[in-house]
Each structure stands twice: as C-alpha cells, then as structure tokens.
Scaffold this motif. Structure first.
Motif, PDB file in Angstrom:
ATOM      1  N   GLU A   7      79.931  43.053  67.348  1.00 12.10           N
ATOM      2  CA  GLU A   7      80.644  42.343  66.293  1.00 12.10           C
ATOM      3  C   GLU A   7      80.065  40.935  66.152  1.00 12.10           C
ATOM      4  OE1 GLU A   7      82.287  43.646  68.959  1.00 12.10           O
ATOM      5  OE2 GLU A   7      83.111  45.448  68.056  1.00 12.10           O
ATOM      6  N   ASN A   8      79.799  40.523  64.954  1.00 15.42           N
ATOM      7  CA  ASN A   8      79.260  39.201  64.613  1.00 15.42           C
ATOM      8  C   ASN A   8      77.861  38.948  65.176  1.00 15.42           C
ATOM      9  OD1 ASN A   8      81.627  38.482  63.222  1.00 15.42           O
ATOM     10  ND2 ASN A   8      82.584  37.858  65.137  1.00 15.42           N
ATOM     11  N   LEU A   9      77.228  39.951  65.744  1.00 11.25           N
ATOM     12  CA  LEU A   9      75.898  39.766  66.316  1.00 11.25           C
ATOM     13  C   LEU A   9      74.868  39.434  65.245  1.00 11.25           C
ATOM     14  CD1 LEU A   9      74.103  39.849  68.829  1.00 11.25           C
ATOM     15  CD2 LEU A   9      73.804  42.289  68.432  1.00 11.25           C
ATOM     16  N   GLU A  10      74.925  40.153  64.140  1.00 13.13           N
ATOM     17  CA  GLU A  10      73.963  39.916  63.063  1.00 13.13           C
ATOM     18  C   GLU A  10      74.120  38.511  62.492  1.00 13.13           C
ATOM     19  OE1 GLU A  10      72.380  42.082  58.994  1.00 13.13           O
ATOM     20  OE2 GLU A  10      74.219  42.787  59.951  1.00 13.13           O
ATOM     21  N   GLY A  13      63.725  23.615  64.586  1.00 12.16           N
ATOM     22  CA  GLY A  13      62.783  23.830  65.684  1.00 12.16           C
ATOM     23  C   GLY A  13      63.451  23.672  67.040  1.00 12.16           C
ATOM     24  N   ALA A  14      64.717  24.061  67.120  1.00 17.55           N
ATOM     25  CA  ALA A  14      65.517  23.771  68.308  1.00 17.55           C
ATOM     26  C   ALA A  14      65.120  24.592  69.528  1.00 17.55           C
ATOM     27  CB  ALA A  14      67.001  23.997  67.991  1.00 17.55           C
ATOM     28  N   PHE A  15      64.591  25.774  69.349  1.00 20.29           N
ATOM     29  CA  PHE A  15      64.248  26.624  70.476  1.00 20.29           C
ATOM     30  C   PHE A  15      63.200  27.627  70.044  1.00 20.29           C
ATOM     31  CE2 PHE A  15      68.347  27.566  68.604  1.00 20.29           C
ATOM     32  CZ  PHE A  15      68.099  28.768  67.988  1.00 20.29           C
ATOM     33  N   GLY A  16      62.618  28.303  71.022  1.00 19.73           N
ATOM     34  CA  GLY A  16      61.543  29.226  70.721  1.00 19.73           C
ATOM     35  C   GLY A  16      61.971  30.672  70.574  1.00 19.73           C
ATOM     36  N   THR A  17      62.918  31.099  71.407  1.00 22.08           N
ATOM     37  CA  THR A  17      63.289  32.515  71.450  1.00 22.08           C
ATOM     38  C   THR A  17      64.796  32.674  71.390  1.00 22.08           C
ATOM     39  OG1 THR A  17      61.390  32.904  72.893  1.00 22.08           O
ATOM     40  CG2 THR A  17      63.014  34.642  72.780  1.00 22.08           C
ATOM     41  N   ILE A  18      65.232  33.744  70.734  1.00 21.31           N
ATOM     42  CA  ILE A  18      66.642  34.124  70.724  1.00 21.31           C
ATOM     43  C   ILE A  18      66.746  35.394  71.563  1.00 21.31           C
ATOM     44  CG2 ILE A  18      68.605  34.845  69.319  1.00 21.31           C
ATOM     45  CD1 ILE A  18      67.229  33.349  66.964  1.00 21.31           C
ATOM     46  N   VAL A  19      67.491  35.312  72.666  1.00 20.81           N
ATOM     47  CA  VAL A  19      67.637  36.434  73.592  1.00 20.81           C
ATOM     48  C   VAL A  19      69.010  37.055  73.388  1.00 20.81           C
ATOM     49  CG1 VAL A  19      67.665  37.143  75.998  1.00 20.81           C
ATOM     50  CG2 VAL A  19      66.142  35.305  75.265  1.00 20.81           C
ATOM     51  N   ILE A  20      69.032  38.335  73.049  1.00 18.80           N
ATOM     52  CA  ILE A  20      70.289  39.078  72.976  1.00 18.80           C
ATOM     53  C   ILE A  20      70.490  39.714  74.348  1.00 18.80           C
ATOM     54  CG2 ILE A  20      71.550  40.948  71.884  1.00 18.80           C
ATOM     55  CD1 ILE A  20      69.808  40.534  69.397  1.00 18.80           C
ATOM     56  N   LEU A  21      71.491  39.235  75.076  1.00 15.99           N
ATOM     57  CA  LEU A  21      71.769  39.724  76.412  1.00 15.99           C
ATOM     58  C   LEU A  21      72.784  40.859  76.319  1.00 15.99           C
ATOM     59  CD1 LEU A  21      71.175  39.257  79.406  1.00 15.99           C
ATOM     60  CD2 LEU A  21      73.103  37.678  79.443  1.00 15.99           C
ATOM     61  N   ASP A  22      72.354  42.041  76.717  1.00 16.58           N
ATOM     62  CA  ASP A  22      73.194  43.237  76.650  1.00 16.58           C
ATOM     63  C   ASP A  22      74.234  43.186  77.766  1.00 16.58           C
ATOM     64  OD1 ASP A  22      74.346  45.729  76.570  1.00 16.58           O
ATOM     65  OD2 ASP A  22      72.454  46.835  76.489  1.00 16.58           O
ATOM     66  N   CYS A  23      75.461  42.850  77.406  1.00 19.27           N
ATOM     67  CA  CYS A  23      76.569  42.773  78.371  1.00 19.27           C
ATOM     68  C   CYS A  23      77.557  43.907  78.119  1.00 19.27           C
ATOM     69  CB  CYS A  23      77.269  41.421  78.258  1.00 19.27           C
ATOM     70  SG  CYS A  23      76.260  40.025  78.707  1.00 19.27           S
ATOM     71  N   GLY A  24      77.047  45.087  77.861  1.00 19.67           N
ATOM     72  CA  GLY A  24      77.904  46.236  77.622  1.00 19.67           C
ATOM     73  C   GLY A  24      77.947  46.668  76.173  1.00 19.67           C
ATOM     74  N   GLU A  78      75.906  52.102  69.194  1.00 23.47           N
ATOM     75  CA  GLU A  78      75.834  51.490  67.859  1.00 23.47           C
ATOM     76  C   GLU A  78      75.418  50.024  67.956  1.00 23.47           C
ATOM     77  OE1 GLU A  78      79.002  50.194  64.417  1.00 23.47           O
ATOM     78  OE2 GLU A  78      79.394  52.042  65.535  1.00 23.47           O
ATOM     79  N   GLY A  79      75.966  49.314  68.909  1.00 23.34           N
ATOM     80  CA  GLY A  79      75.610  47.911  69.105  1.00 23.34           C
ATOM     81  C   GLY A  79      74.177  47.743  69.547  1.00 23.34           C
ATOM     82  N   ARG A  80      73.703  48.646  70.396  1.00 26.15           N
ATOM     83  CA  ARG A  80      72.308  48.596  70.850  1.00 26.15           C
ATOM     84  C   ARG A  80      71.348  48.868  69.692  1.00 26.15           C
ATOM     85  NH1 ARG A  80      73.139  51.596  74.835  1.00 26.15           N
ATOM     86  NH2 ARG A  80      73.843  49.946  76.198  1.00 26.15           N
ATOM     87  N   GLU A  81      71.708  49.789  68.806  1.00 24.51           N
ATOM     88  CA  GLU A  81      70.869  50.054  67.632  1.00 24.51           C
ATOM     89  C   GLU A  81      70.807  48.825  66.731  1.00 24.51           C
ATOM     90  OE1 GLU A  81      72.240  53.521  65.597  1.00 24.51           O
ATOM     91  OE2 GLU A  81      71.902  54.832  67.315  1.00 24.51           O
ATOM     92  N   LEU A  82      71.931  48.133  66.563  1.00 24.46           N
ATOM     93  CA  LEU A  82      71.955  46.913  65.760  1.00 24.46           C
ATOM     94  C   LEU A  82      71.071  45.846  66.389  1.00 24.46           C
ATOM     95  CD1 LEU A  82      73.068  45.128  63.470  1.00 24.46           C
ATOM     96  CD2 LEU A  82      74.991  44.593  64.973  1.00 24.46           C
ATOM     97  N   ALA A  83      71.168  45.697  67.702  1.00 23.41           N
ATOM     98  CA  ALA A  83      70.342  44.705  68.400  1.00 23.41           C
ATOM     99  C   ALA A  83      68.858  45.030  68.273  1.00 23.41           C
ATOM    100  CB  ALA A  83      70.756  44.627  69.864  1.00 23.41           C
ATOM    101  N   GLN A  84      68.508  46.301  68.395  1.00 25.66           N
ATOM    102  CA  GLN A  84      67.107  46.695  68.256  1.00 25.66           C
ATOM    103  C   GLN A  84      66.616  46.474  66.826  1.00 25.66           C
ATOM    104  OE1 GLN A  84      67.219  50.675  69.743  1.00 25.66           O
ATOM    105  NE2 GLN A  84      66.973  50.038  71.885  1.00 25.66           N
TER     106      GLN A  84
END
Length: 110
Positions: A50-53, A67-78, A82-88
C-alpha cells in the motif's frame, strides 16, 4: 469598459510572459546538485505494498530535483506476492530502485 478589458488582458499577458521567462531562466540557471551515490533512501514495504508506488515516485522526483540520494531501496518486510510484483515492476520502471529481501539487507549495506 473597453479600456478596463484591454488593461486586464495586457496585465494577464505580462504576468504570463514573466512566468514563462522565469521558468526558462530557472531551467538554465538552476544549480544542479550532484547525486550522493553513497546515500540510500530505504522504504519498508509490507503486505500488498500500500502506498509503495506513491512513495517510490515521490522519492524518485526528490532524487531528480534535489539530488538527495543515489539509490531507493525497497526493503521487503513481508510483502505478499502481489506486493512483490509491484515492487519488481517499480525496479524495472526506475533504474535507481532496487528490491532487497530483509535477510540480505545487512549484505546490501556493507
């Protein structure tokens, strides 16, 4: 009445022209900051994402604008399937986004 209308149109045209000139000038004169490649934004993702996108797109825009940071890391905390497909999907959409399972988080940040 005609004089008032002409004056109003002239004022709106002047404001519009000034706005366009300001936008063009700021585009060329804005100080682009370097990306902090060693800084990462970490987003904890749970459930169906939810709200990930929205979060990833907002951070991506912030990354581009400031230019605040280089990488956005989505940390899979469960994440669910469906959520994993959205993250991918988000990782394929943005080159600065990576998906990291919680078990590999320590390895990723070494």
């Amino acid at each position: 009445m005609r004089l008032l209308q002409d004056g109003l149109v002239a004022m709106l045209a002047a404001v519009g022209l000034a706005t366009i000139l300001w936008m063009v000038a700021s585009l060329f004169l804005r100080n682009r900051r370097r990306l902090f490649s060693n800084v990462a934004a970490v987003v904890q993702a749970r459930g169906a994402g939810e709200n990930l996108e929205y979060t990833v797109h907002t951070l991506s825009q912030l990354r581009y604008d400031r230019g605040a940071f280089g990488t956005i890391v989505i940390l899979d905390c469960g994440l669910t399937e469906e959520g994993r497909e959205l993250a991918q999907l988000l990782t394929r959409e943005e080159d600065c986004v990576v998906l990291c399972p919680r078990e590999q988080a320590a390895d990723y940040f070494q």
